[in-house]
Design an enzyme around this catalytic site. Structure first.
Site, PDB file in Angstrom:
ATOM      1  N   GLN A  19      23.001  35.306  45.077  1.00  0.00           N
ATOM      2  CA  GLN A  19      21.996  35.021  46.058  1.00  0.00           C
ATOM      3  C   GLN A  19      21.593  36.650  46.392  1.00  0.00           C
ATOM      4  O   GLN A  19      22.416  37.521  46.606  1.00  0.00           O
ATOM      5  CB  GLN A  19      22.471  34.542  47.365  1.00  0.00           C
ATOM      6  CG  GLN A  19      21.479  34.099  48.237  1.00  0.00           C
ATOM      7  CD  GLN A  19      22.094  32.994  49.156  1.00  0.00           C
ATOM      8  OE1 GLN A  19      22.985  32.041  48.923  1.00  0.00           O
ATOM      9  NE2 GLN A  19      21.612  32.819  50.440  1.00  0.00           N
ATOM     10  N   SER A  31      29.149  35.482  42.350  1.00  0.00           N
ATOM     11  CA  SER A  31      29.130  34.548  43.387  1.00  0.00           C
ATOM     12  C   SER A  31      28.279  33.213  42.838  1.00  0.00           C
ATOM     13  O   SER A  31      28.962  32.520  41.937  1.00  0.00           O
ATOM     14  CB  SER A  31      28.325  35.139  44.652  1.00  0.00           C
ATOM     15  OG  SER A  31      28.598  34.249  45.647  1.00  0.00           O
ATOM     16  N   LEU A  32      27.368  32.839  43.657  1.00  0.00           N
ATOM     17  CA  LEU A  32      26.424  31.731  43.270  1.00  0.00           C
ATOM     18  C   LEU A  32      26.400  31.792  41.642  1.00  0.00           C
ATOM     19  O   LEU A  32      26.220  30.592  40.918  1.00  0.00           O
ATOM     20  CB  LEU A  32      25.061  31.563  43.735  1.00  0.00           C
ATOM     21  CG  LEU A  32      24.132  30.624  43.197  1.00  0.00           C
ATOM     22  CD1 LEU A  32      24.359  29.264  43.281  1.00  0.00           C
ATOM     23  CD2 LEU A  32      22.629  30.937  43.729  1.00  0.00           C
ATOM     24  N   HIS A  47      32.442  35.100  51.277  1.00  0.00           N
ATOM     25  CA  HIS A  47      33.561  35.416  50.841  1.00  0.00           C
ATOM     26  C   HIS A  47      34.617  36.089  51.476  1.00  0.00           C
ATOM     27  O   HIS A  47      35.405  37.033  51.177  1.00  0.00           O
ATOM     28  CB  HIS A  47      33.112  36.609  49.523  1.00  0.00           C
ATOM     29  CG  HIS A  47      32.209  35.956  48.486  1.00  0.00           C
ATOM     30  ND1 HIS A  47      32.501  34.992  47.850  1.00  0.00           N
ATOM     31  CD2 HIS A  47      30.890  36.280  48.206  1.00  0.00           C
ATOM     32  CE1 HIS A  47      31.476  34.525  46.790  1.00  0.00           C
ATOM     33  NE2 HIS A  47      30.623  35.560  47.183  1.00  0.00           N
ATOM     34  N   ARG A  80      26.701  23.296  48.730  1.00  0.00           N
ATOM     35  CA  ARG A  80      27.576  24.585  49.064  1.00  0.00           C
ATOM     36  C   ARG A  80      26.832  25.463  49.897  1.00  0.00           C
ATOM     37  O   ARG A  80      27.567  26.155  50.948  1.00  0.00           O
ATOM     38  CB  ARG A  80      27.782  25.384  47.627  1.00  0.00           C
ATOM     39  CG  ARG A  80      28.483  26.752  47.644  1.00  0.00           C
ATOM     40  CD  ARG A  80      28.515  27.344  46.267  1.00  0.00           C
ATOM     41  NE  ARG A  80      29.424  28.645  46.391  1.00  0.00           N
ATOM     42  CZ  ARG A  80      28.645  29.964  46.402  1.00  0.00           C
ATOM     43  NH1 ARG A  80      27.535  29.901  46.607  1.00  0.00           N
ATOM     44  NH2 ARG A  80      29.477  30.891  46.383  1.00  0.00           N
ATOM     45  N   GLN A 137      36.741  31.032  45.706  1.00  0.00           N
ATOM     46  CA  GLN A 137      35.601  32.028  45.542  1.00  0.00           C
ATOM     47  C   GLN A 137      35.045  32.159  47.110  1.00  0.00           C
ATOM     48  O   GLN A 137      34.562  32.881  47.190  1.00  0.00           O
ATOM     49  CB  GLN A 137      34.546  31.663  44.506  1.00  0.00           C
ATOM     50  CG  GLN A 137      33.531  32.515  44.226  1.00  0.00           C
ATOM     51  CD  GLN A 137      32.163  32.039  43.852  1.00  0.00           C
ATOM     52  OE1 GLN A 137      31.819  31.164  44.674  1.00  0.00           O
ATOM     53  NE2 GLN A 137      31.869  32.253  42.474  1.00  0.00           N
TER      54      GLN A 137
END
Length: 306
Positions: free
Chosen positions: A10, A89-90, A198, A114, A247
């Site tokens: 993102q 991440s994503l 995170h 999510r 994560q």
């Protein structure tokens, strides 16, 4: 040449992303497939609806679809299959989708959920993130320890040497921005995000998201995927599920992930997604490591040629 396919997270989205591919049938087919699964026109959203594109529950499926579309186009144009995959991440969900561990329809629904879980876990204005420039990893940890007080403040994205993102309660992140230079940082820059990703504040999101994730049938990836949490390849489906849940509230170890790929023999990296964020990070991780992107048609052709 053995290469790793990398997928952005993102922040790489932008209004009009992939406009070069508006008439590319395979790209449009991918967006149609994802849109039907979600009940939302993701192509129109990505081209015309900046307000919703900036909302994490819509950003995540739109960005994942863009990355998968570019990877499918790469293969359709005769691009070689990578030896490894990784996503920031994503982007880890994009990697798993392209590796065959997730069906696209399931993946877009999953990252939409999510995004909602992340946004609902921390009310707007409670959390924040900032990029710390000019400190090594230990220096960033020391800064966080000194300024956290009774709040959460932690390193969460180890993006490249000298660039680490911190996250936590807004008051603590504000202290880091105000006092970072006195702790040795060259700059501490607040990031325009709606959730403190995170860090420990996302534990509730992980608990809520676990039910959604466990309802999805994961398959063994056809290409090894390096996970953010471990900077290593998971050995079975249960480990993949655990990595995805951890994560949410654990740091993205991007430097370590790329170092793992290099040690395993990755001679170059190709970024599948809009923008060039990961190419920039990777050049700082290893200056002579060849990088390529696919965000525009000319960059895709150059990457295929290379």
């Amino acid at each position: 040449m053995s290469f790793i396919a990398v997928f952005p997270g993102q922040g790489s989205q932008s209004l009009g992303m992939l406009a070069d591919y508006a008439n590319e049938a395979s790209v449009q087919d991918c967006f149609t497939e994802a849109s039907e699964a979600l009940g939302l026109d993701l192509w129109d959203l990505s081209q015309n609806d900046e307000a919703r594109l900036s909302q994490t529950e819509f950003t995540q499926p739109a960005l994942l679809t863009a990355s998968v579309a570019l990877y499918r186009l790469w293969l359709a144009r005769g691009g070689a299959a990578p030896k490894w995959m990784a996503g920031h991440s994503l982007g880890e969900y994009s990697a798993l989708t392209c590796a065959g561990a997730l069906e696209l329809a399931a993946a877009v629904r999953l990252v939409n959920a999510r995004g909602r879980c992340m946004q609902n876990a921390v009310p707007a204005g409670v959390g924040a993130m900032a990029a710390v420039i000019g400190l090594d990893d230990d220096g960033v940890q020391a800064l966080c320890d000194a300024l956290a007080e009774d709040d959460v403040l932690a390193p969460v994205n180890f993006n490249s040497p000298g660039q680490v993102v911190v996250a936590g309660h807004k008051a603590a992140v504000d202290r880091a921005v105000a006092e970072g230079k006195s702790h040795g940082a060259r700059m501490v820059k607040p990031l325009a995000v709606s959730v403190p990703s995170h860090c420990a504040l996302m534990q509730e999101a992980a608990d809520t998201f676990a039910e959604q994730l466990r309802a999805v049938a994961l398959q063994a990836p056809a290409v090894p995927v390096i996970h953010n949490v471990s900077a290593n390849v998971a050995t079975d489906i249960g480990d993949i599920e655990t990595a995805l849940l951890q994560q949410l509230y654990s740091p993205v170890r991007w430097v370590q992930s790329m170092q793992y790929a290099i040690a395993e023999g990755a001679q170059s990296a190709v970024e599948f997604g809009p923008g060039a964020v990961l190419q920039g990070l990777n050049k700082r991780i290893k200056k002579d490591w060849p990088q390529a992107g696919t965000a525009t048609a000319d960059k895709l052709e150059a990457a295929l040629t290379a």
